[in-house]
Design a protein around this motif. Sequence first.
Motif, mmCIF file in Angstrom:
data_model
loop_
_atom_site.group_PDB
_atom_site.id
_atom_site.type_symbol
_atom_site.label_atom_id
_atom_site.label_comp_id
_atom_site.label_asym_id
_atom_site.label_seq_id
_atom_site.Cartn_x
_atom_site.Cartn_y
_atom_site.Cartn_z
ATOM 1 N N LEU A 64 0.822 -1.196 0.000
ATOM 2 C CA LEU A 64 0.000 0.000 0.000
ATOM 3 C C LEU A 64 0.861 1.254 0.000
ATOM 4 O O LEU A 64 0.547 2.246 -0.655
ATOM 5 C CB LEU A 64 -0.918 -0.018 1.230
ATOM 6 C CG LEU A 64 -2.050 -1.067 1.214
ATOM 7 C CD1 LEU A 64 -2.798 -1.059 2.522
ATOM 8 C CD2 LEU A 64 -2.981 -0.823 0.044
ATOM 9 N N LEU A 65 1.927 1.202 0.774
ATOM 10 C CA LEU A 65 2.803 2.364 0.834
ATOM 11 C C LEU A 65 3.433 2.670 -0.528
ATOM 12 O O LEU A 65 3.515 3.825 -0.946
ATOM 13 C CB LEU A 65 3.911 2.131 1.873
ATOM 14 C CG LEU A 65 4.863 3.318 2.083
ATOM 15 C CD1 LEU A 65 4.107 4.522 2.613
ATOM 16 C CD2 LEU A 65 6.001 2.915 3.031
ATOM 17 N N THR A 66 3.826 1.671 -1.184
ATOM 18 C CA THR A 66 4.420 1.851 -2.513
ATOM 19 C C THR A 66 3.414 2.444 -3.473
ATOM 20 O O THR A 66 3.711 3.358 -4.248
ATOM 21 C CB THR A 66 4.950 0.517 -3.046
ATOM 22 O OG1 THR A 66 5.884 -0.063 -2.111
ATOM 23 C CG2 THR A 66 5.604 0.710 -4.403
ATOM 24 N N LEU A 67 2.253 1.909 -3.403
ATOM 25 C CA LEU A 67 1.212 2.428 -4.300
ATOM 26 C C LEU A 67 0.932 3.890 -3.987
ATOM 27 O O LEU A 67 0.757 4.708 -4.891
ATOM 28 C CB LEU A 67 -0.035 1.566 -4.143
ATOM 29 C CG LEU A 67 -1.194 1.946 -5.071
ATOM 30 C CD1 LEU A 67 -0.779 1.809 -6.534
ATOM 31 C CD2 LEU A 67 -2.413 1.062 -4.761
ATOM 32 N N LEU A 68 0.922 4.220 -2.685
ATOM 33 C CA LEU A 68 0.649 5.595 -2.298
ATOM 34 C C LEU A 68 1.752 6.549 -2.771
ATOM 35 O O LEU A 68 1.472 7.647 -3.239
ATOM 36 C CB LEU A 68 0.513 5.675 -0.776
ATOM 37 C CG LEU A 68 0.060 7.036 -0.236
ATOM 38 C CD1 LEU A 68 -1.312 7.402 -0.749
ATOM 39 C CD2 LEU A 68 0.079 7.029 1.299
ATOM 40 N N LEU A 69 2.967 6.154 -2.623
ATOM 41 C CA LEU A 69 4.076 7.000 -3.079
ATOM 42 C C LEU A 69 4.037 7.215 -4.590
ATOM 43 O O LEU A 69 4.313 8.311 -5.082
ATOM 44 C CB LEU A 69 5.421 6.372 -2.701
ATOM 45 C CG LEU A 69 5.774 6.400 -1.199
ATOM 46 C CD1 LEU A 69 7.054 5.606 -0.948
ATOM 47 C CD2 LEU A 69 5.932 7.832 -0.716
ATOM 48 N N MET A 70 3.668 6.211 -5.290
ATOM 49 C CA MET A 70 3.567 6.370 -6.737
ATOM 50 C C MET A 70 2.513 7.399 -7.090
ATOM 51 O O MET A 70 2.710 8.258 -7.958
ATOM 52 C CB MET A 70 3.267 5.024 -7.394
ATOM 53 C CG MET A 70 4.450 4.040 -7.369
ATOM 54 S SD MET A 70 3.965 2.431 -7.974
ATOM 55 C CE MET A 70 3.580 2.817 -9.670
ATOM 56 N N LEU A 71 1.411 7.298 -6.369
ATOM 57 C CA LEU A 71 0.341 8.243 -6.661
ATOM 58 C C LEU A 71 0.765 9.670 -6.306
ATOM 59 O O LEU A 71 0.492 10.612 -7.048
ATOM 60 C CB LEU A 71 -0.912 7.849 -5.885
ATOM 61 C CG LEU A 71 -1.651 6.596 -6.383
ATOM 62 C CD1 LEU A 71 -2.800 6.250 -5.453
ATOM 63 C CD2 LEU A 71 -2.143 6.799 -7.804
ATOM 64 N N LEU A 72 1.439 9.829 -5.185
ATOM 65 C CA LEU A 72 1.875 11.168 -4.796
ATOM 66 C C LEU A 72 2.901 11.732 -5.772
ATOM 67 O O LEU A 72 2.924 12.932 -6.048
ATOM 68 C CB LEU A 72 2.467 11.126 -3.384
ATOM 69 C CG LEU A 72 1.472 10.921 -2.239
ATOM 70 C CD1 LEU A 72 2.211 10.787 -0.898
ATOM 71 C CD2 LEU A 72 0.499 12.089 -2.164
ATOM 72 N N GLU A 73 3.726 10.874 -6.244
ATOM 73 C CA GLU A 73 4.729 11.333 -7.218
ATOM 74 C C GLU A 73 4.064 11.868 -8.481
ATOM 75 O O GLU A 73 4.479 12.893 -9.049
ATOM 76 C CB GLU A 73 5.688 10.190 -7.553
ATOM 77 C CG GLU A 73 6.811 10.588 -8.476
ATOM 78 C CD GLU A 73 7.759 11.580 -7.834
ATOM 79 O OE1 GLU A 73 7.869 11.617 -6.590
ATOM 80 O OE2 GLU A 73 8.392 12.378 -8.595
ATOM 81 N N TRP A 74 3.042 11.245 -8.925
ATOM 82 C CA TRP A 74 2.380 11.689 -10.140
ATOM 83 C C TRP A 74 1.610 12.991 -9.934
ATOM 84 O O TRP A 74 1.524 13.819 -10.817
ATOM 85 C CB TRP A 74 1.411 10.592 -10.614
ATOM 86 C CG TRP A 74 2.137 9.383 -11.151
ATOM 87 C CD1 TRP A 74 3.397 9.331 -11.624
ATOM 88 C CD2 TRP A 74 1.633 8.055 -11.215
ATOM 89 N NE1 TRP A 74 3.703 8.057 -12.003
ATOM 90 C CE2 TRP A 74 2.656 7.248 -11.769
ATOM 91 C CE3 TRP A 74 0.398 7.465 -10.858
ATOM 92 C CZ2 TRP A 74 2.484 5.882 -11.985
ATOM 93 C CZ3 TRP A 74 0.245 6.102 -11.091
ATOM 94 C CH2 TRP A 74 1.265 5.315 -11.639
ATOM 95 N N THR A 75 1.060 13.131 -8.763
ATOM 96 C CA THR A 75 0.191 14.275 -8.497
ATOM 97 C C THR A 75 0.912 15.419 -7.827
ATOM 98 O O THR A 75 0.288 16.390 -7.434
ATOM 99 C CB THR A 75 -0.984 13.835 -7.605
ATOM 100 O OG1 THR A 75 -0.447 13.267 -6.403
ATOM 101 C CG2 THR A 75 -1.839 12.823 -8.315
#
Lengths: 212, 516
Positions: free
Chosen positions: A28-39
């Motif tokens: 979940l953390l990885t997925l969250l960081l990916m999303l934050l990086e894009w946004t």
Amino acid sequence: MGNRRAKGRNGEDPVRDYVDSDMEAPRLLTLLLMLLEWTRPGRASPLRPICDLRVLKHFIEEAKDAEAAMLTCKEGCGLPEPVTVPQTKVDFNVWERKNAPEQAKEVQSGLWLLSQAVGSLRGSVTDATLHSHIDNSLRNIFSIGQVLRSLNFQVFLRAPCQEYPPPGVGVSGAETWRVSSASELLQVHVNFLRGKVHLLLSNAAVCQQGGS
Amino acid sequence: MTNDHLKKLLVYCMLCCTQKIIVQGAQTFQTKVALLRHVEPNNPKCFAEGIRDLTCFWEEDEERAGSAKQYSFIYTYQNENSSECNVTALPAAGGRILYFCRLSQTQLFVPLDIQVFRDGLLIHNRRLHIELFFLLDPPVNLTVKRTEKQGQLKASWMPPPLKYLDDSMMYEVSYVIAGTQMGQVEEVRASSEVILLGLQPGAKYSVRIRVKLDGVSYNGYWSAWTDPVLMATLPGDLDPLIVSLTLIISLILTLLSLTVLLSHRRFLLNKIWPVIPNPESKFQGLFTVYGGDFEEWLGYSAGGLCLRPAYFYSEELPAPLEVLSEVSLDLPSSPLPPKAKQAPGEDEKLKRIDSLMERWRETPHEHWLMDQLRVLHQLPGPQCSQLESQDAYVTLNAQNHSGEEPLDDILEETLPLQALFASGRTCSESHSDLGSLQQSSGSGRLSTQSSFEYPNHTWPPKGPGYTYMAVADSGVSMDYSPMSSSRIDYMGKGVIYTNEYRNEIPAHRQPIPFAF
């Protein structure tokens, strides 16, 4: 992600493995960081250098039009209060002693001050024609910021009405002074664009290398 | 010593260079002052030659002018303290004094207030932005070259060496045909070369250029013109369109002329190369039968030559006139005057004539002559010669004129004229074509009429003698000339009157000497 045990022989529910529950958090953390990086805001793709000075000349002409229109205004076209504007004078002996980043910093600070001052004028002008000229001037100031960004000048001007000043800009610095009339404000606007902004853009290193 | 000499030489060179620069600068300054004097109405007149200087000047009449120390030049930048510039005075044209002040350190893009005082009194006040009052030096190294194309020239130059102002300069290129005022002006922005188009081929152009800032960030006055540079364009080739049109027009004209010539070819051939007349048609058989032998042809057609007497004679020769008969009722029965040396064969003729005379007496009618002629034709007359003519035979009798020399009895012009046509006339003639002789007493008038009138009255008696006259009738006139010599002895004094008839015989007669 761990192996799941298949259902039992008799169809009994499998007991969840301790390993699987531990692995879900990193996922979940990885997925969250990916999303934050894009946004993440403010991270734009590199722009092509805008070395054609005809853009700036167009902005200067529109600033002159606004100044000429303000001279004909008699009522409903005053500043509510004195505003701080950048110094427009250029002493080449002094200017040439500054390096490019210092020049860029001086230019962007002045643009920020002008955007604030013209923004306050926009709220007090009731004349429709002047209103359009002022809006145009604000848009041109923002566009100049884009041009500076394209020339790899570090610009802190992210919005026309940014609340907080860029770092290094003093309210009562030596490079500023206060005006109390709209005509003076727009005259400063014109002189600043014709002077320091033009000098900075015409001598941008990126444009010199590309052979404009 | 050497070092001292070198130092002195270096100082001398520097002084010379400085002096040269100063002189050039002075000339440039004077040029710019003269230029601004006409274009700038305000005082002081200011101009910037670079991004760091400013020169302001004004002029005063010599009467009101004072020394330079009397003047104060105060300048103030916006939001800054005032400063003062030292004023310098120079003599100007027209007896005026030029005062000027030069600032060596300036600030651009900020308003500048200028005040000029003379003895504490403000005489000039002005606000300006220095970046809007540039007056640059003219461009240098103007070069004009021909391009590969016709009607083009390429001009290039070096802009004034001013930093930060390169992209703000605009140029004006003036090109005119050398020696004329025919030319154009072209504007060039942010470039130091231009290709002039639309020039006349093979013409020499005078090109010059001047510079000014474009007025966006910087502005100012037009600089002075550079020295003109002459260059001729490439000579013009034949325009393909003109060549093609010329060929088409010439082809059309050629076709038209050929058409006209062909339509009138016969006429032109006759004019240029006229056909040689061929008389072959007139000489039938001369070339086809006799091969051009004219003598043979003549011999063949001898009998027919009587039909063509006109081809051999340009004029009618007089034919002999022979009296064939005499008409007179009172004719004596005496025989005719004796004829000398009459041939024996002529006796019969005389007898016949006598008989004719008798017949005349008997039948004085108009047609009696016809009868007589028929009789005459029966006589063996003279051979029809080639020289047969259609002339009339006229006999003239002598006549005594009053006041004139008495004539011989032979010349009896009072007697009626008797005209008889000669025998042996061609068969083509008709007997109706008899000569007509109007009788006139003493006048001897004869008409050219071919009709014969024979009066009913009796003929006057014939004189003792008569002479022969040859009458040639050419249709216009009738020529009478004495012919016969057999009656010479009857001529007496030998005066013979001849009459030339041109439609009408003149009244007077010109006696001619008798001579044979």
